[in-house]
Design a protein around this motif. Structure first.
Motif, short mmCIF file in Angstrom:
data_model
loop_
_atom_site.label_atom_id
_atom_site.label_comp_id
_atom_site.label_asym_id
_atom_site.label_seq_id
_atom_site.Cartn_x
_atom_site.Cartn_y
_atom_site.Cartn_z
N ALA A 963 -8.86 -0.32 -1.40
CA ALA A 963 -8.47 -1.30 -2.26
C ALA A 963 -7.44 -2.24 -1.64
O ALA A 963 -7.13 -3.37 -1.94
CB ALA A 963 -7.99 -0.81 -3.56
N LEU A 964 -6.54 -1.69 -0.78
CA LEU A 964 -5.46 -2.26 -0.06
C LEU A 964 -6.34 -3.55 0.54
O LEU A 964 -5.54 -4.64 0.63
CB LEU A 964 -4.91 -1.36 0.86
N VAL A 965 -7.20 -3.26 1.54
CA VAL A 965 -7.83 -4.48 2.24
C VAL A 965 -8.55 -5.20 1.22
O VAL A 965 -8.60 -6.65 1.34
CB VAL A 965 -8.89 -3.76 3.16
N GLN A 966 -9.15 -4.55 0.22
CA GLN A 966 -9.95 -5.49 -0.58
C GLN A 966 -9.25 -6.45 -1.41
O GLN A 966 -9.70 -7.57 -1.85
CB GLN A 966 -10.71 -4.39 -1.72
N TYR A 967 -8.14 -6.01 -1.95
CA TYR A 967 -7.26 -6.97 -2.67
C TYR A 967 -6.16 -7.81 -1.72
O TYR A 967 -5.32 -8.52 -2.00
CB TYR A 967 -6.23 -6.26 -3.50
N ASN A 968 -6.25 -7.61 -0.42
CA ASN A 968 -5.45 -8.22 0.69
C ASN A 968 -3.94 -8.08 0.42
O ASN A 968 -3.38 -9.21 0.73
CB ASN A 968 -5.84 -9.86 0.87
N ILE A 969 -3.67 -6.96 0.21
CA ILE A 969 -2.28 -6.87 -0.36
C ILE A 969 -1.37 -7.23 0.77
O ILE A 969 -0.42 -7.95 0.67
CB ILE A 969 -2.12 -5.32 -0.92
N ARG A 970 -1.61 -6.46 2.03
CA ARG A 970 -0.46 -6.56 3.24
C ARG A 970 -0.46 -8.18 3.52
O ARG A 970 0.63 -8.69 3.80
CB ARG A 970 -0.82 -5.75 4.11
N THR A 971 -1.85 -8.72 3.87
CA THR A 971 -1.60 -10.26 4.15
C THR A 971 -0.96 -11.07 3.07
O THR A 971 -0.49 -12.04 3.44
CB THR A 971 -2.98 -10.56 4.53
N ARG A 972 -1.31 -10.94 1.84
CA ARG A 972 -0.78 -11.70 0.84
C ARG A 972 0.72 -11.66 0.85
O ARG A 972 1.47 -12.48 0.63
CB ARG A 972 -1.23 -11.24 -0.41
N ILE A 973 1.17 -10.37 1.03
CA ILE A 973 2.65 -10.29 0.97
C ILE A 973 3.33 -10.97 2.24
O ILE A 973 4.40 -11.81 2.30
CB ILE A 973 3.29 -8.81 1.22
#
Length: 988
Positions: A963-973
């Motif tokens: 889910a971390l990649v699925q929701y692009n958490i790192r890149t969105r931050i």
């Protein structure tokens, strides 16, 4: 009737003359005169007298007191209010209420010498003036004045009774002391002017006080009448100097102190019980002759508070106000009995001892001031977002800059500040002596830089506590002592406990390096003449001062302050060791680097979303720009059970970040030492590979993942299969050959390590040398490093990087030195080690190497990772130590070819369309860093000089959670970070 006719004719004359002026100044003067004269003409005698009164109140007043103020406003037409202690919102509401009740808008005042916080809670607290006196850049005081003005305007305040311009030449002064800029007339004048101009250029009336000079007194005029017996020459040279300079700069108002000054007024007064020299606040020779005529002051003149015993003990209400008015004061501050005062002044006018023309002159000055401050067009104040608008990031930044420019290293022999070589300084300890409730901000900040053991001694502790702490400190080499004492007064030695000094001296006798920080009145330095060690004067004990003092000690901030008072020959005026430019990370706020806090706070929403959708139970996020950590937050919990919140000190399994945090630095060092060539073959360093298909693998190709090695090998599966057959690989106990810890309940036969190498050597190579991300090169790199350095990778990393950089929470196999509850778990393993993995490396291959792999195994926190990433951004330097040459850093962090995005070991942003990008779209192509399987990343961008660290345990409880990649958490931050840069702020 005749009087009104004369006023009308005078107004007509003024209008005709002023209308002829076409300049903006003329328009202002025209409108001011019309408003002032019309208003004055509309007032009867009692109403005009009422305008002289500025009455005290506070926001926590009872309803009875509120009703009384309303009566004074509505029926006695008082001219203003001075607010004392309280809270912002109630004060704002009362201000609106009283202004609505007033026939003429009220002049609202406050004592805000160090900002509104002197009287109001929940507002920014700037340093005392004595601390400000240590600052060498007076522009910072101007900026403070601007900010204080903004906050005053937001609160509907028009006059701030500041600055204090008294020269504190008496160290035992019980009332001025820290309220003064110091004992040097030039410094006091310059500081006062800067503060005053910052306020007055931004719509707030400043007030220079306490004329003719309260700095050399040993009595407090709140309680008795101080007597100053100096000569006229002395007054001219010292006390009056800053007042004259303020007059030259056209300060808007002046406050007259309650002082006996015989050289200017020898007259006496007797109340039948006592005889005193006429106080300066009631002295016509001092106010009218000296201040107005001789010095040429034309601004508004305030008495000091008329309830103070220096005058109220001798003069009755009414009598006191009459004498103050006759002396030349314009505004009668804090009258104890308004009806009696108005009645007495009215009687004096009727008797002719005060003329109505004199009264009109005073009222005219008051009305002109009200017009100047915009009160001719008063509008009610909004309650919306009041606290947030008072406490802005910009106000915090100004406060930070003031504090860091003031803190003074008054002695630095030997040169212990800043601390340079952490690896040779030995063990660090800190001792905080004062009123303590848990680890102080000072100690917390010290821990950002190095491993520091913290001790505390309460200021009411017994001698045994000092002795016991001395014993505990036996094994430490460097001891940092913070001594906090309340401001107190000279009579009780500023509440300083001499045992703290003896404690520091005893440590020195034990050959400890001692750095001493005094959080309190600098006059206590007189007790430290004989102390031989690094001594820092931090002036105050508020949390922000403590944080910044700790940063100065470790070189995150350079020391710039100089002592604003003369203490002794050991500590003269102006002493202060100016330390070098910052060498380590500074901890600040986004606005200091031109970023916007409100935009960065969008990270909160994304991090909370990650937790809500189950992408990770918690995380750490750190942003640094221009060498300053400006965002460092934690979110969520260690697990979804929500039993343990994430702390900034918590360790995460950083997975493949190990490559750039441990293995690559070692390879870069070998490269610089000519022990590794990028163009050599692997067998050059591992001769045992000769005759295999791995012999001619190129080192550079391996670093760019273009050597043809397969992505990974599931060693653990083959090991489990073998163990099922003969139980020769794993054991639940550490015994005999089962010496390799795979987890805290599983041990591998050390002989199986050779089997791992066989699997790697037997693994097929791709026929085409295209890019395939692989962990396998780092198994080989680990061997090369250990062969060339004769140290294990974990030992080498600790000795050459972690310890020198102050990465005291970065380690392989953390259970050897950290408690489990300090480590975020990575998975509930149901396929190999069976159980929760907490403190044991998640990567199976690294686990089977005893937790130390070239590709995985490190545990760290965001703060530590920022240090080594900053070293890379600095082109190889950090903390006054060079780790690599600039060219080496450039070579390894640069993209190597067009076929793949990689640098030498470092990952890079993808520039080819259609390919997945590990970074946000807005990063520069110079960005370098890496991601980690457990849900981590560390990126540095040289173009924007920014570092981004994200640590999580997205693999908990199941590593298949994507889910971390699925929701692009790192890149969105990361994208939020760049938007905060691109739409940043520009501060004066």
């Amino acid at each position: 009737m005749i009087k009104h006719l004369i006023s009308a004719v005078f107004l007509l004359y003024l209008m005709q003359n002023l209308q002829a002026q076409n300049t903006q100044e003329g328009d202002y003067a025209y409108h001011k005169t019309i408003w002032v004269e019309n208003t004055l003409a509309s007032l009867n005698l009692e109403q005009k007298i009422g305008q002289l009164m500025m009455v005290s109140t506070n926001s926590s007043a009872s309803q009875k007191d509120i009703d009384y103020i309303n009566t004074l406003v509505a029926d006695y037409h008082i001219g203003g209010l001075i607010f004392f202690k309280g809270d912002p919102l109630p004060q704002l509401r009362l201000t609106n209420q009283y202004q609505q009740a007033a026939r003429l808008p009220l002049l609202i005042g406050i004592d805000g010498e160090w900002g509104l916080a002197m009287r109001l809670s929940q507002t920014p607290e700037f340093p005392y003036q004595l601390m400000l006196g240590a600052i060498q850049d007076n522009q910072l005081l101007f900026r403070m004045g601007q900010e204080v003005a903004r906050e005053c305007r937001r609160m509907g305040i028009h006059i701030n009774f500041a600055p204090v311009v008294d020269i504190n030449t008496n160290a035992n002064n019980p009332v001025i002391g820290v309220r003064s800029f110091g004992d040097n007339k030039y410094n006091v004048s310059d500081k006062a002017i800067a503060y005053m101009q910052g306020m007055e250029m931004n719509g707030i009336l400043a007030c220079a006080k306490h004329f003719p000079g309260h700095g050399d007194t040993h009595l407090d005029s709140h309680h008795s009448l101080p007597v100053l017996t100096h000569s006229r020459e002395r007054f001219e040279d010292i006390e009056l100097y800053p007042f004259k300079k303020m007059i030259e700069k056209e300060v808007g108002s002046m406050m007259i102190g309650h002082l006996s000054v015989p050289v200017y007024d020898k007259r006496t007064y007797s109340d039948g019980k006592s005889t005193i020299t006429i106080p300066s606040s009631l002295s016509k020779p001092i106010i009218t002759d000296l201040l107005k005529k001789e010095l040429g002051f034309k601004g508004l003149i305030f008495t000091d508070a008329l309830n103070m015993k220096a005058v109220s003990a001798y003069f009755k209400p009414g009598e006191l106000e009459v004498e103050a008015l006759k002396a030349g004061n314009d505004v009668l501050l804090y009258p104890e009995n308004v009806p009696a005062a108005i009645s007495a002044i009215k009687a004096a006018i009727q008797k002719g001892s005060i003329s109505e023309a004199e009264l009109d002159a005073h009222v005219r000055k008051i009305l002109e001031t009200k017009f100047r401050l915009g009160l001719a067009n008063y509008t009610p104040l909004s309650e919306n977002n009041l606290i947030a608008e008072l406490n802005t990031p910009e106000s915090e930044l100004i406060n930070r800059l003031l504090i860091e420019n003031a803190i003074t290293v008054v002695r630095n022999t030997p040169k212990l500040v800043p601390i340079n070589k952490l690896e040779t300084a030995g063990r660090f300890a800190s001792v905080f002596i004062g009123e303590n409730n848990g680890t102080t901000p000072f100690q917390q900040t010290l821990s950002h830089y190095a491993e520091v053991s913290h001790f505390q001694i309460n200021n009411k502790a017994a001698d045994f506590d000092y002795d016991h702490t001395l014993t505990q400190l036996e094994t430490y080499n460097t001891v940092i002592i913070g001594i906090a004492y309340s401001k107190g007064d000279a009579a009780n030695n500023w509440n300083f406990d001499g045992r703290a000094l003896r404690f520091a001296q005893q440590l020195q006798q034990k050959n400890k390096k001692v750095i001493l920080v005094l959080f309190g009145n600098p006059y206590i330095l007189k007790s430290f003449d004989a102390f031989q060690g690094s001594l820092i004067c931090a002036y105050q004990r508020m949390p922000l001062v403590q944080e910044i003092a700790a940063q100065i000690i470790f070189g995150g901030i350079s020391a710039k302050g100089k002592l604003p008072v003369h203490i002794s020959t050991a500590f003269p005026y102006g002493c202060g060791d100016l330390t070098l430019a910052p060498t380590r990370l500074k901890y600040s706020i986004p606005e200091e680097v031109g970023m916007r806090s409100d935009l960065l706070n969008q990270i909160d929403d994304i991090a909370q979303e990650a937790i809500r959708v189950g992408a990770t139970p918690g995380c750490q996020v750190l942003i640094a720009k221009d060498g300053k950590v400006v965002f460092d937050k934690t979110y969520g919990w260690h697990t979804y059970a929500k039993n343990q919140p994430v702390k900034w000190t918590d360790l995460y399994d950083v997975a493949s970040l190990t490559k750039i945090i441990a293995t690559l630095p070692a390879l870069m060092t070998l490269y610089e030492d000519n022990k590794l060539s990028l163009n050599d073959y692997l067998s050059t360093y591992l001769p045992e590979l000769k005759g295999t298909d791995k012999a001619y693998l190129n080192i550079k190709d391996m670093l760019t993942h273009q050597a043809g090695l397969q992505a990974w090998i599931p060693f653990y599966k083959k090991a489990l299969e073998q163990n099922l057959q003969d139980t020769s690989v794993f054991s639940p106990y550490s015994a005999n050959d089962f010496s390799v810890p795979v987890s805290d309940k599983m041990y591998m036969n050390c002989a199986y390590t050779d089997t791992i190498w066989q699997h790697i050597q037997q693994s097929p190579l791709a026929s085409e040398r295209k890019y395939v991300y692989s962990d396998l090169p780092y198994y080989y790199f680990k061997k090369i490093i250990e062969n060339e350095t004769l140290q294990t990778l974990d030992e080498y990393t600790r000795e050459h990087f972690s310890e020198p950089l102050g990465m005291n929470r970065t380690v392989f196999n953390p259970l050897s030195c950290f408690n489990k509850n300090e480590i975020a778990p990575t998975e509930v393993d149901d396929y190999f080690r069976i159980g929760e993995l907490r403190g044991t490396v998640h990567d199976m291959g690294a686990a089977m190497l005893g937790g130390v792999g070239g590709h995985a195994g490190l545990f760290s926190n965001a703060n530590d990772l920022a240090k080594i990433m900053q070293m890379y951004l600095n082109k190889g330097t950090y903390g006054n130590h060079r780790y690599f040459s600039e060219s080496t850093v450039n070579i390894f962090t640069s993209r190597q070819n067009e076929e793949c995005r990689r640098g030498l070991g470092f990952d890079k942003p993808e520039t080819q369309s259609g390919k997945s990008n590990p970074c946000a779209e807005s990063v520069s192509p110079f960005t370098f860093g890496h991601t980690g399987f457990t849900g981590t990343c560390a990126w540095a961008d040289p173009q924007y000089n920014v570092i981004y660290i994200f640590l999580s345990n997205r693999t908990y409880p199941d590593m298949n959670n994507n889910a971390l990649v699925q929701y692009n958490i790192r890149t969105r931050i990361q994208e939020v970070v760049y938007q905060a840069i691109k739409t940043g702020v520009s501060l004066p």
